[in-house]
Design an enzyme around this catalytic site. Structure first.
Site, PDB file in Angstrom:
ATOM      1  N   HIS A 198       0.819  -1.209   0.000  1.00 52.46           N
ATOM      2  CA  HIS A 198       0.000   0.000   0.000  1.00 52.46           C
ATOM      3  C   HIS A 198       0.848   1.253   0.000  1.00 52.46           C
ATOM      4  CE1 HIS A 198      -3.735  -2.354   1.076  1.00 52.46           C
ATOM      5  NE2 HIS A 198      -3.923  -1.783  -0.079  1.00 52.46           N
ATOM      6  N   GLU A 438       2.101 -10.853 -30.313  1.00 52.98           N
ATOM      7  CA  GLU A 438       3.360 -10.772 -29.555  1.00 52.98           C
ATOM      8  C   GLU A 438       4.241 -11.991 -29.771  1.00 52.98           C
ATOM      9  OE1 GLU A 438       2.363 -10.259 -25.417  1.00 52.98           O
ATOM     10  OE2 GLU A 438       0.813 -11.780 -25.465  1.00 52.98           O
ATOM     11  N   ASP A 462       6.904  -8.602 -25.643  1.00 57.27           N
ATOM     12  CA  ASP A 462       7.153 -10.004 -25.958  1.00 57.27           C
ATOM     13  C   ASP A 462       7.576 -10.208 -27.401  1.00 57.27           C
ATOM     14  OD1 ASP A 462       6.808 -11.617 -23.625  1.00 57.27           O
ATOM     15  OD2 ASP A 462       4.752 -10.871 -23.584  1.00 57.27           O
ATOM     16  N   CYS A 509       0.577  -1.818 -27.649  1.00 60.84           N
ATOM     17  CA  CYS A 509       0.475  -1.567 -26.211  1.00 60.84           C
ATOM     18  C   CYS A 509       1.722  -1.978 -25.424  1.00 60.84           C
ATOM     19  CB  CYS A 509      -0.754  -2.273 -25.639  1.00 60.84           C
ATOM     20  SG  CYS A 509      -0.670  -4.064 -25.734  1.00 60.84           S
TER      21      CYS A 509
END
Ligand code: PEP
Ligand code: MG
Length: 588
Positions: A198, A438, A462, A509
């Protein structure tokens, strides 16, 4: 000028950790050492007084946590701040409280001893799961335990921090992070904790640079030391020398310079100076990043990596849990779209198999795992479909290498649709399905694969690894991991051309989309949608506004005829120069 890599390689005063929140800060250290709690395990004579002290301490702890909750709500997104609400709920857990009281009565020992022992048992169970998320949550419970004990001992939370310092600590509970941030903390460094701790999530929400998981920060850094925290790369330099200071001050000036005038791009579309629009979407890894996504001016989420949920929870989330997460994200980004990617398990990510594979990157990963484990796959598909009723959700398959994987997945998706339909559960019947390109086989067959789906998204992280045969995480061969390799550039161009022949949209992406240096080349290659880290989106918009589509095409044609990575890089650098774009790579 030296590069970051050279500076860090040469430095003897460095420690390394996990880059948890981006940014650079130079400041003095506040070494935050928590008082060691001494537990009184003595016997008691007045049981009723002890029980009443316990209730009082619990009430006081609740009050404190509610106060922290309201500070947190002011500072960050409500869903993030809900950590504190969850802590209050633990304090309301009747079973836990009853157990503690029962033991006080039967054992006649100090309540602080029983509280410590009882809550530690829960923590041990959580730690035993060996999952990073669960051990992080065990740490949060430590905060509740210590809070009750401190209140039983009638002591107060103390910190002598003054403004504008970098906090270095063994670990930070969410409450510490929030309370310390009120003193305009410049940065956070911790010995323990990972990306999903956190402290890390809150630092990202509050925009405070942070490096976590250093192991030895508190034993190496002293109170009052001057340090540089590089939250982009995950390094700390202790009492930097003149050269290091000069380097980072320059970087800071450069960052400030780069940030100037960015605001004006926030709500505008990303347009080249001849009006060609590029859709810039955000990559999302943890749901806590949504604030940054919204403020970055992203046109939707182009990649939501759902395997991160498993990482955060330490287990596979159930259908209801997933539906809630996906629905929240899709309604937050509405009317823009969110592309939810099916769990990309395996490789170097979340482990699924309980045996070691000799070549995990070439083994059971992504769609291969899902097709072998239909129940997991169906649970996710049903949750995604349920979240799709407002028609802004799309679904993407990772690691596809054959047409039959696409066809089998589509059959399973249809099966889920039939089930939901017969149960009269609403969903988007036309929900778009896409694949990540990929793996080289998918790149070669891009047109035929595209004909099977609604969209393609190129995953360069990738694709480069598999095309160049270099492990994306292996330092020894990192020189060969070349995003500007002619083979990579030509492969991307091939995918774009083939997808267009099939009449299907193609986006990119991988991290390459967020490498600002790559943007003109990718635009020129005909990609009209990029998905990148939200923090980079305003920078990307500004770069795109500086050149014309025609010039970008000339650049990409030129690069397609090049034979080496260096040649391509030089051509792009030259392009930046003649278009008066600050030479920038990965923002800084
Ligand atoms: C990629 O491979 O480019 C990609 C975006 O996926 P990941 O980094 O999650 O493997
Ligand atoms: Mg990938």
């Amino acid at each position: 000028m030296k590069s970051f890599k050279q500076i860090f390689n040469e430095a003897e005063n460095k420690i390394a950790g996990i880059a948890a929140a981006p940014g650079i800060v130079i400041s003095k250290v506040y070494l935050f050492t928590k008082e060691k709690i001494k537990i009184n395990d003595g016997e008691i004579t007045d049981i009723e007084e002890a029980v009443s002290n316990l209730y009082e301490a619990i009430e006081k702890s609740k009050k404190e946590l509610n106060k922290i909750f309201s500070i947190a709500k002011e500072k960050m997104e409500e869903t993030r701040a809900a950590i504190f609400e969850a802590q209050v709920m633990i304090l309301d857990d009747p079973i836990l409280i009853e157990n503690i009281i029962k033991r006080i009565r039967s054992e006649k020992r100090q309540p602080e001893y029983i509280v410590h022992d009882e809550i530690s048992k829960y923590q041990d169970l959580m730690r035993m799961s060996h999952e990073s998320y669960m051990s992080e949550r065990a740490q949060d419970i430590e905060d509740i335990k210590n809070r009750i004990i401190r209140n039983l001992q009638k002591r107060r939370w103390k910190s002598k921090i003054t403004n504008d310092l970098i906090v270095v600590s063994d670990s930070l509970t969410p409450a510490d992070t929030i309370l310390l941030s009120r003193c305009n903390v410049k940065g956070f460094v911790t010995d323990h904790g990972g990306l999903t701790s956190h402290a890390a999530i809150i630092s990202r929400s509050l925009n405070i640079p942070a490096v976590v998981g250093t192991h030895n920060a508190t034993s190496t850094i002293k109170d009052g030391d001057n340090i540089i925290v590089d939250g982009f790369h995950g390094y700390i330099l202790i009492n930097p020398n003149d050269e290091q200071l000069k380097f980072f001050k320059k970087k800071l000036e450069h960052l400030i310079e780069l940030r100037k005038g960015l605001e004006e791009f926030k709500d505008k579309p990303a347009l080249t100076n001849d009006g060609h629009e590029i859709q810039l979407m955000a990559n999302v890894d943890v749901t806590g990043e949504m604030d940054i996504v919204i403020s970055s001016g992203a046109k939707g989420i182009g990649l939501y990596r759902t395997e991160q949920i498993i990482e955060e929870l330490g287990e596979f989330p159930g259908e209801q849990e997933q539906t809630t997460i996906y629905s929240k994200l899709s309604s937050r980004i509405y009317p823009d779209n969110i592309i939810i990617r099916a769990f990309d398990i395996g490789g170097d990510k979340v482990k699924f198999l309980n045996f070691e594979e000799p070549n995990p990157f070439l083994g059971m990963r992504g769609i291969r795992v899902l097709l072998e484990n239909k129940l997991i796959f169906k649970t996710q598909i049903r949750a995604v479909l349920k979240a799709s009723k407002d028609k802004n959700v799309q679904f993407m398959l990772p690691m596809v290498s054959t047409i039959s994987e696409i066809r089998k997945s589509k059959e399973i998706i249809d099966e889920c649709k039939r089930e939901l339909k017969s149960d009269k559960i609403p969903f988007d019947k036309q929900m778009k399905i896409g694949i990540m390109v990929e793996v080289p086989s998918a790149a070669v067959m891009a047109r035929e694969f595209a004909l099977e789906v609604d969209f393609l998204s190129i995953g360069t992280n990738d694709l480069i690894q598999y095309l160049m045969a270099v492990d994306r995480g292996n330092d020894f061969v990192s020189d060969l991991y070349q995003e500007f390799s002619p083979a990579v550039v030509r492969t991307i161009s091939h995918i774009v051309i083939e997808a267009k022949k099939a009449g299907k949209p193609v986006s990119l992406c991988g991290e390459m989309a967020g490498d600002t240096l790559a943007i003109p080349l990718l635009v020129g290659l005909g990609i009209n949608s990029l998905s990148l880290s939200p923090a980079t989106i305003p920078y990307a918009k500004r770069i795109i506004s500086k050149f014309s589509f025609e010039k970008a095409q000339e650049l990409s044609n030129d690069c397609l005829n090049s034979l080496t990575e260096t040649e391509i890089q030089h051509k792009i650098e030259h392009f930046f120069k003649i278009h008066d774009i600050t030479r920038t790579r990965n923002i800084i």
